[in-house]
Scaffold this active site. Sequence first.
Site, PDB file in Angstrom:
ATOM      1  N   ARG A  45      18.561 -39.658 -25.871  1.00 27.85           N
ATOM      2  CA  ARG A  45      19.414 -40.452 -24.981  1.00 27.85           C
ATOM      3  C   ARG A  45      20.551 -41.129 -25.737  1.00 27.85           C
ATOM      4  O   ARG A  45      21.654 -41.266 -25.207  1.00 27.85           O
ATOM      5  CB  ARG A  45      18.539 -41.463 -24.233  1.00 27.85           C
ATOM      6  CG  ARG A  45      17.660 -40.789 -23.173  1.00 27.85           C
ATOM      7  CD  ARG A  45      16.431 -41.620 -22.834  1.00 27.85           C
ATOM      8  NE  ARG A  45      15.675 -41.045 -21.730  1.00 27.85           N
ATOM      9  CZ  ARG A  45      14.787 -40.068 -21.852  1.00 27.85           C
ATOM     10  NH1 ARG A  45      14.557 -39.527 -23.046  1.00 27.85           N
ATOM     11  NH2 ARG A  45      14.131 -39.622 -20.790  1.00 27.85           N
ATOM     12  N   GLY A 112      12.521 -29.174 -23.871  1.00 28.90           N
ATOM     13  CA  GLY A 112      12.616 -29.377 -22.433  1.00 28.90           C
ATOM     14  C   GLY A 112      13.401 -30.624 -22.093  1.00 28.90           C
ATOM     15  O   GLY A 112      14.165 -30.652 -21.117  1.00 28.90           O
ATOM     16  N   SER A 184       8.347 -38.461 -13.131  1.00 26.62           N
ATOM     17  CA  SER A 184       8.967 -37.684 -14.205  1.00 26.62           C
ATOM     18  C   SER A 184      10.166 -38.427 -14.752  1.00 26.62           C
ATOM     19  O   SER A 184      11.183 -38.579 -14.067  1.00 26.62           O
ATOM     20  CB  SER A 184       9.404 -36.301 -13.707  1.00 26.62           C
ATOM     21  OG  SER A 184      10.183 -35.641 -14.694  1.00 26.62           O
ATOM     22  N   ASP A 337       2.111 -37.531 -23.442  1.00 28.41           N
ATOM     23  CA  ASP A 337       2.146 -36.716 -24.666  1.00 28.41           C
ATOM     24  C   ASP A 337       0.949 -36.950 -25.576  1.00 28.41           C
ATOM     25  O   ASP A 337       0.711 -36.157 -26.494  1.00 28.41           O
ATOM     26  CB  ASP A 337       3.423 -36.994 -25.448  1.00 28.41           C
ATOM     27  CG  ASP A 337       4.655 -36.412 -24.780  1.00 28.41           C
ATOM     28  OD1 ASP A 337       4.518 -35.441 -24.025  1.00 28.41           O
ATOM     29  OD2 ASP A 337       5.755 -36.938 -25.017  1.00 28.41           O
ATOM     30  N   ARG A 368      -1.346 -27.551 -21.819  1.00 32.53           N
ATOM     31  CA  ARG A 368      -2.029 -28.422 -22.778  1.00 32.53           C
ATOM     32  C   ARG A 368      -3.432 -28.798 -22.318  1.00 32.53           C
ATOM     33  O   ARG A 368      -4.295 -29.098 -23.151  1.00 32.53           O
ATOM     34  CB  ARG A 368      -1.205 -29.691 -23.016  1.00 32.53           C
ATOM     35  CG  ARG A 368      -0.071 -29.497 -23.978  1.00 32.53           C
ATOM     36  CD  ARG A 368       0.591 -30.793 -24.363  1.00 32.53           C
ATOM     37  NE  ARG A 368       1.728 -30.511 -25.242  1.00 32.53           N
ATOM     38  CZ  ARG A 368       2.761 -31.301 -25.386  1.00 32.53           C
ATOM     39  NH1 ARG A 368       2.830 -32.452 -24.721  1.00 32.53           N
ATOM     40  NH2 ARG A 368       3.746 -30.987 -26.203  1.00 32.53           N
ATOM     41  N   ARG A 411       1.997 -30.478 -30.421  1.00 28.09           N
ATOM     42  CA  ARG A 411       1.050 -31.585 -30.258  1.00 28.09           C
ATOM     43  C   ARG A 411      -0.401 -31.101 -30.337  1.00 28.09           C
ATOM     44  O   ARG A 411      -1.274 -31.834 -30.802  1.00 28.09           O
ATOM     45  CB  ARG A 411       1.328 -32.339 -28.959  1.00 28.09           C
ATOM     46  CG  ARG A 411       2.712 -32.964 -28.969  1.00 28.09           C
ATOM     47  CD  ARG A 411       2.867 -34.086 -27.972  1.00 28.09           C
ATOM     48  NE  ARG A 411       4.264 -34.516 -27.922  1.00 28.09           N
ATOM     49  CZ  ARG A 411       4.834 -35.340 -28.786  1.00 28.09           C
ATOM     50  NH1 ARG A 411       4.121 -35.858 -29.777  1.00 28.09           N
ATOM     51  NH2 ARG A 411       6.109 -35.675 -28.670  1.00 28.09           N
TER      52      ARG A 411
END
Length: 454
Positions: A45, A112, A184, A337, A368, A411
């Site tokens: 960002r 992503g 999201s 995450d 995941r 991850r």
Amino acid sequence: MRSVKSYQASSNSNLASMPQPLTARRSAPISGRVKVPGDKSISHRALILAGLAIGRTRIEGLLEADDVMVTARAMQALGAAVSRSGAAFEVLGQGVGGLARADGVLDFGNSGTASRLMLGVLAGYPMRVVLTGDASLCRRPMSRVLKPLAEMGLMVEGNKDTLPLTVEGTQDLLPIVYELPVPSAQVKSAILLAGLHAPGRTTVIEPLPTRDHTERMLRFFGAEVDVKTREDGTRAVTVGGNAELTGAHVVVPGDPSSAAFLVAAALVCPGSDLVIENVLLNPTRTGFFETLRDMGADIEILRQHEEAGEPIGDLHIRSSDLKGVRVPPERAPSMIDEYPMLAALAAFAHGETRMEGLAELKVKESDRLAATAAGLAACGVEAHIEGDDLIVSGTGTVQGGGLVETQMDHRIAMAFLTLGLGAEEPVTVDDIGMIATSFPAFLPLMSGLGAQLG
């Protein structure tokens, strides 16, 4: 100063190369003082808003991982000069509406976040742009972000919802009020970034609070942002259009998602005593630490303060006996995450840990949810999936001895290497090449603290 082109991402070459397996072995105490690299979400960002601001922005602590470098290169391709200046990065912004037509395809590697946020940026520009990524990213759905952006005026050729995508924005972008069907932060952020170009006010309504770095940083750069909790408990985030942003000095705090692996290592290696300095403590990102405290983890927060509108502090962790807990679905947005690492820690806990509402894990770099359950089974841990829930039966010890298939997911690789540091027998992951996408310093940092990796 050196151009960002000197810092080419290596995600595509890593993912295309031969697998690089690695083994983790039971380790001595994890001790010392350490800093983790800058937060990935804030780094993305900072680069984007710096490019949309007028004037020069200096960014200290930027995460120099593959995922972030693709954002830097994309902004540079669109006309915002990005260069390395000592230990910092500098961006010469072009103002909202001032970016230029990209010369060639924008390649987002495995990121992503970069690709979805950039769709929001491009929505306000009347130019045709092609976005692509690596094989993994090109399988990930984009429909959730394309739908609201199409309502605002973004055109997508061929009605596709996966990369590669050819899009064309417009100077006549429409402000909207959009209710997110599922929480999201990426979709919210893309809409808010597009809203900078639209006249009037653009509002996103989210059912549960998600990462609010975009709102905080928009304010920091001078945008008009309003956040309200409505009577029904939902959260409305509004940005004023036709915005004028001003270059700023940004200090990126340590990434809590990266810190999670070091915290976990200290918890499962007996005798550990670790301090992690300058970690981001934004309430929308601390669900992992809250859950660990519920499990009985000895985690203390020291030296709390604020940088660029974000709360930060030091984490002091000591090895701990953990107990199984229920993790409610409403906590998922604040730790999405960290679930692979939490599941691995749950294997060391006493009793059952039930993690609820994990549908979002199915559409990450890998599925995941399935990859985590399979990795636990390979290490002798009883775990199963019920719908969107993951249930792990912990016994206080983990046998280990397995080979974990990472599914090209960074991850998953890091979570099971960390698990191996406390397991009875060595744990091997089939590939570590993709770790550089988010945490290139993972191996040297861990090894420097005493982790047995190799």
